[in-house]
Design a protein around this motif. Structure first.
Motif, PDB file in Angstrom:
ATOM      1  N   ILE A   1       0.834  -1.207   0.000  1.00 37.46           N
ATOM      2  CA  ILE A   1       0.000   0.000   0.000  1.00 37.46           C
ATOM      3  C   ILE A   1       0.864   1.252   0.000  1.00 37.46           C
ATOM      4  CG2 ILE A   1      -1.687   1.313   1.345  1.00 37.46           C
ATOM      5  CD1 ILE A   1      -2.837  -1.410   2.256  1.00 37.46           C
ATOM      6  N   LEU A   2       1.936   1.260   0.794  1.00 33.45           N
ATOM      7  CA  LEU A   2       2.827   2.421   0.828  1.00 33.45           C
ATOM      8  C   LEU A   2       3.461   2.665  -0.537  1.00 33.45           C
ATOM      9  CD1 LEU A   2       4.533   1.806   4.277  1.00 33.45           C
ATOM     10  CD2 LEU A   2       3.139   3.792   3.677  1.00 33.45           C
ATOM     11  N   ASP A   3       3.863   1.583  -1.213  1.00 30.42           N
ATOM     12  CA  ASP A   3       4.447   1.733  -2.553  1.00 30.42           C
ATOM     13  C   ASP A   3       3.418   2.303  -3.531  1.00 30.42           C
ATOM     14  OD1 ASP A   3       6.855   0.778  -1.676  1.00 30.42           O
ATOM     15  OD2 ASP A   3       6.629  -1.234  -2.526  1.00 30.42           O
ATOM     16  N   GLY A   4       2.154   1.905  -3.357  1.00 28.30           N
ATOM     17  CA  GLY A   4       1.112   2.450  -4.213  1.00 28.30           C
ATOM     18  C   GLY A   4       0.942   3.944  -4.027  1.00 28.30           C
ATOM     19  N   VAL A   5       1.075   4.401  -2.774  1.00 29.98           N
ATOM     20  CA  VAL A   5       0.975   5.836  -2.492  1.00 29.98           C
ATOM     21  C   VAL A   5       2.178   6.572  -3.071  1.00 29.98           C
ATOM     22  CG1 VAL A   5       0.942   7.577  -0.658  1.00 29.98           C
ATOM     23  CG2 VAL A   5      -0.447   5.496  -0.444  1.00 29.98           C
ATOM     24  N   LYS A   6       3.380   6.023  -2.855  1.00 30.82           N
ATOM     25  CA  LYS A   6       4.596   6.685  -3.327  1.00 30.82           C
ATOM     26  C   LYS A   6       4.632   6.782  -4.858  1.00 30.82           C
ATOM     27  CE  LYS A   6       7.471   5.349   0.611  1.00 30.82           C
ATOM     28  NZ  LYS A   6       8.627   4.528   1.074  1.00 30.82           N
TER      29      LYS A   6
ATOM     30  N   GLY B   1       2.072   7.004  -6.778  1.00 31.70           N
ATOM     31  CA  GLY B   1       0.959   7.784  -7.296  1.00 31.70           C
ATOM     32  C   GLY B   1      -0.223   6.951  -7.737  1.00 31.70           C
ATOM     33  N   GLN B   2      -0.107   5.612  -7.661  1.00 30.50           N
ATOM     34  CA  GLN B   2      -1.231   4.756  -8.034  1.00 30.50           C
ATOM     35  C   GLN B   2      -2.393   4.897  -7.056  1.00 30.50           C
ATOM     36  OE1 GLN B   2       1.296   1.066  -8.450  1.00 30.50           O
ATOM     37  NE2 GLN B   2      -0.044   0.747 -10.208  1.00 30.50           N
ATOM     38  N   LEU B   3      -2.048   5.183  -5.802  1.00 26.27           N
ATOM     39  CA  LEU B   3      -3.063   5.417  -4.782  1.00 26.27           C
ATOM     40  C   LEU B   3      -2.962   6.861  -4.326  1.00 26.27           C
ATOM     41  CD1 LEU B   3      -2.755   2.152  -2.649  1.00 26.27           C
ATOM     42  CD2 LEU B   3      -4.693   2.825  -4.076  1.00 26.27           C
ATOM     43  N   LYS B   4      -4.076   7.568  -4.364  1.00 25.50           N
ATOM     44  CA  LYS B   4      -4.113   8.979  -3.974  1.00 25.50           C
ATOM     45  C   LYS B   4      -5.144   9.175  -2.875  1.00 25.50           C
ATOM     46  CE  LYS B   4      -2.816  10.604  -8.610  1.00 25.50           C
ATOM     47  NZ  LYS B   4      -2.658   9.264  -9.186  1.00 25.50           N
ATOM     48  N   ALA B   5      -5.079  10.345  -2.241  1.00 24.68           N
ATOM     49  CA  ALA B   5      -6.024  10.663  -1.167  1.00 24.68           C
ATOM     50  C   ALA B   5      -7.455  10.451  -1.646  1.00 24.68           C
ATOM     51  CB  ALA B   5      -5.829  12.107  -0.721  1.00 24.68           C
ATOM     52  N   GLY B   6      -8.210   9.690  -0.865  1.00 16.18           N
ATOM     53  CA  GLY B   6      -9.598   9.397  -1.206  1.00 16.18           C
ATOM     54  C   GLY B   6      -9.801   8.093  -1.927  1.00 16.18           C
ATOM     55  N   ASP B   7      -8.697   7.490  -2.448  1.00 20.67           N
ATOM     56  CA  ASP B   7      -8.833   6.201  -3.141  1.00 20.67           C
ATOM     57  C   ASP B   7      -9.122   5.084  -2.148  1.00 20.67           C
ATOM     58  OD1 ASP B   7      -8.343   7.357  -5.557  1.00 20.67           O
ATOM     59  OD2 ASP B   7      -6.286   6.622  -5.760  1.00 20.67           O
ATOM     60  N   ARG B   8      -9.946   4.150  -2.561  1.00 15.15           N
ATOM     61  CA  ARG B   8     -10.222   2.972  -1.748  1.00 15.15           C
ATOM     62  C   ARG B   8      -9.080   1.972  -1.898  1.00 15.15           C
ATOM     63  NH1 ARG B   8     -12.042  -1.982  -2.923  1.00 15.15           N
ATOM     64  NH2 ARG B   8     -13.207  -3.161  -1.340  1.00 15.15           N
ATOM     65  N   VAL B   9      -8.667   1.361  -0.793  1.00 16.87           N
ATOM     66  CA  VAL B   9      -7.649   0.315  -0.849  1.00 16.87           C
ATOM     67  C   VAL B   9      -8.360  -1.031  -0.756  1.00 16.87           C
ATOM     68  CG1 VAL B   9      -5.918   1.809   0.223  1.00 16.87           C
ATOM     69  CG2 VAL B   9      -7.276   0.275   1.655  1.00 16.87           C
ATOM     70  N   PRO B  10      -7.682  -2.128  -1.143  1.00 16.89           N
ATOM     71  CA  PRO B  10      -8.337  -3.440  -1.070  1.00 16.89           C
ATOM     72  C   PRO B  10      -8.873  -3.735   0.321  1.00 16.89           C
ATOM     73  CG  PRO B  10      -6.292  -3.594  -2.299  1.00 16.89           C
ATOM     74  CD  PRO B  10      -6.320  -2.220  -1.702  1.00 16.89           C
ATOM     75  N   SER B  11      -9.994  -4.406   0.373  1.00 18.81           N
ATOM     76  CA  SER B  11     -10.594  -4.783   1.652  1.00 18.81           C
ATOM     77  C   SER B  11      -9.814  -5.930   2.291  1.00 18.81           C
ATOM     78  CB  SER B  11     -12.040  -5.217   1.434  1.00 18.81           C
ATOM     79  OG  SER B  11     -12.062  -6.431   0.680  1.00 18.81           O
ATOM     80  N   GLU B  12     -10.132  -6.231   3.549  1.00 13.96           N
ATOM     81  CA  GLU B  12      -9.492  -7.367   4.220  1.00 13.96           C
ATOM     82  C   GLU B  12      -9.714  -8.655   3.413  1.00 13.96           C
ATOM     83  OE1 GLU B  12     -10.716  -7.835   8.244  1.00 13.96           O
ATOM     84  OE2 GLU B  12     -10.220  -5.775   8.798  1.00 13.96           O
ATOM     85  N   ALA B  13     -10.949  -8.838   2.942  1.00 18.43           N
ATOM     86  CA  ALA B  13     -11.255 -10.056   2.174  1.00 18.43           C
ATOM     87  C   ALA B  13     -10.433 -10.120   0.896  1.00 18.43           C
ATOM     88  CB  ALA B  13     -12.749 -10.098   1.842  1.00 18.43           C
ATOM     89  N   GLU B  14     -10.286  -8.982   0.217  1.00 12.63           N
ATOM     90  CA  GLU B  14      -9.499  -8.945  -1.019  1.00 12.63           C
ATOM     91  C   GLU B  14      -8.023  -9.194  -0.737  1.00 12.63           C
ATOM     92  OE1 GLU B  14     -12.283  -5.786  -3.537  1.00 12.63           O
ATOM     93  OE2 GLU B  14     -10.767  -5.048  -2.140  1.00 12.63           O
TER      94      GLU B  14
END
Length: 247
Positions: free
Chosen positions: A24-29, A31-44
């Motif tokens: 998840i941290l790599d996704g933020v760094k 730019g794939q994940l930005k403020a407000g983006d949903r991250v995978p759920s526990e089940a996912e």
């Protein structure tokens, strides 16, 4: 969203919940994940990383505690919007921190008792004198060296099983994160000279300073824990890593 194909390596010796956090941290760094983006759920995440629900929950829980994620009931977990730098001191479990460095961890429980709040402890937790609290004093060791003295008061109503926990097996951080998930954290760090009792517990010489972090944590809309974490200054450092978004 981050691609499902970027899975953790099941053969890695790196703790699996840390693989999820790094993912998840790599996704933020990147730019794939930005403020407000949903991250995978526990089940996912359990499917994507072939881990247990508990492992996925721990990863999301710890990232939420740092302020990177925000969890919304019924909606999911999302990348949080930017927060002040002062909130970026990570809430780290001292046992994990030590083991990550490849060293052995052990604790010595000096006391873990139920008390009625006096004026001093009542002020720490903003409760009335006489309120039922738990008070623990624990020395955390890295290999054979005391690294941290944890002096903590806990609101009994928020963590009723605290006094019965074996804190040589788990840590207050681990227990409280599970039973009273963090909503808000307040830190204050100062340097000072320790008294004789603290020097004795931490194995320090006269004239050596300590770093003292006072940490208050809230859960369920109330203040539940006040901890004074004392570290020998020559054995410990406090760091925070953050990125500043361009204007």
């Amino acid at each position: 969203m981050v691609n499902d194909k970027d899975r953790g390596d099941p053969t890695s010796s790196y703790p699996r919940y840390r693989e999820i956090k790094r993912f998840i941290l790599d996704g933020v760094k990147s730019g794939q994940l930005k403020a407000g983006d949903r991250v995978p759920s526990e089940a996912e995440l359990t499917v994507q990383f072939a881990v247990s629900r508990m492992t996925a929950n721990r990863a999301l829980r710890e990232l939420t505690a740092t302020g990177l994620l925000v969890r919304r009931a019924g909606s999911g977990t999302f990348i949080a919007h930017s927060k002040p730098i002062g909130h970026l001191i990570e809430i780290r479990n001292i046992a994990d921190e030590i083991r990550t460095r490849g060293h052995s961890y052990r604790s010595r429980v000096v006391l873990n008792e139920t008390v009625a709040a006096d004026r001093s402890s009542a002020a720490r937790l903003n409760v009335r004198v006489g309120t039922r609290l738990f008070h623990s004093l624990i020395a955390h060791h890295e290999a054979e060296f005391p690294l941290q003295l944890e002096d903590r008061f806990v609101l009994a109503a928020a963590a009723p099983g605290y006094a019965k926990v074996d804190f040589t097996v788990t840590t207050p951080n681990e227990y409280l994160t599970r039973v009273a998930p963090l909503e808000k954290v307040e830190h204050c760090v100062v340097a000072r000279m320790p008294d004789e009792d603290i020097r004795g517990i931490l194995g320090m010489q006269r004239g050596e300073p300590v770093l003292v972090m006072t940490r208050r944590t809230w859960s369920g809309g109330r203040l539940v824990s006040h901890a004074i974490l004392t570290h020998p200054a020559n054995r410990y450092e406090l760091t925070a890593t953050f990125e500043v978004a361009p204007d």
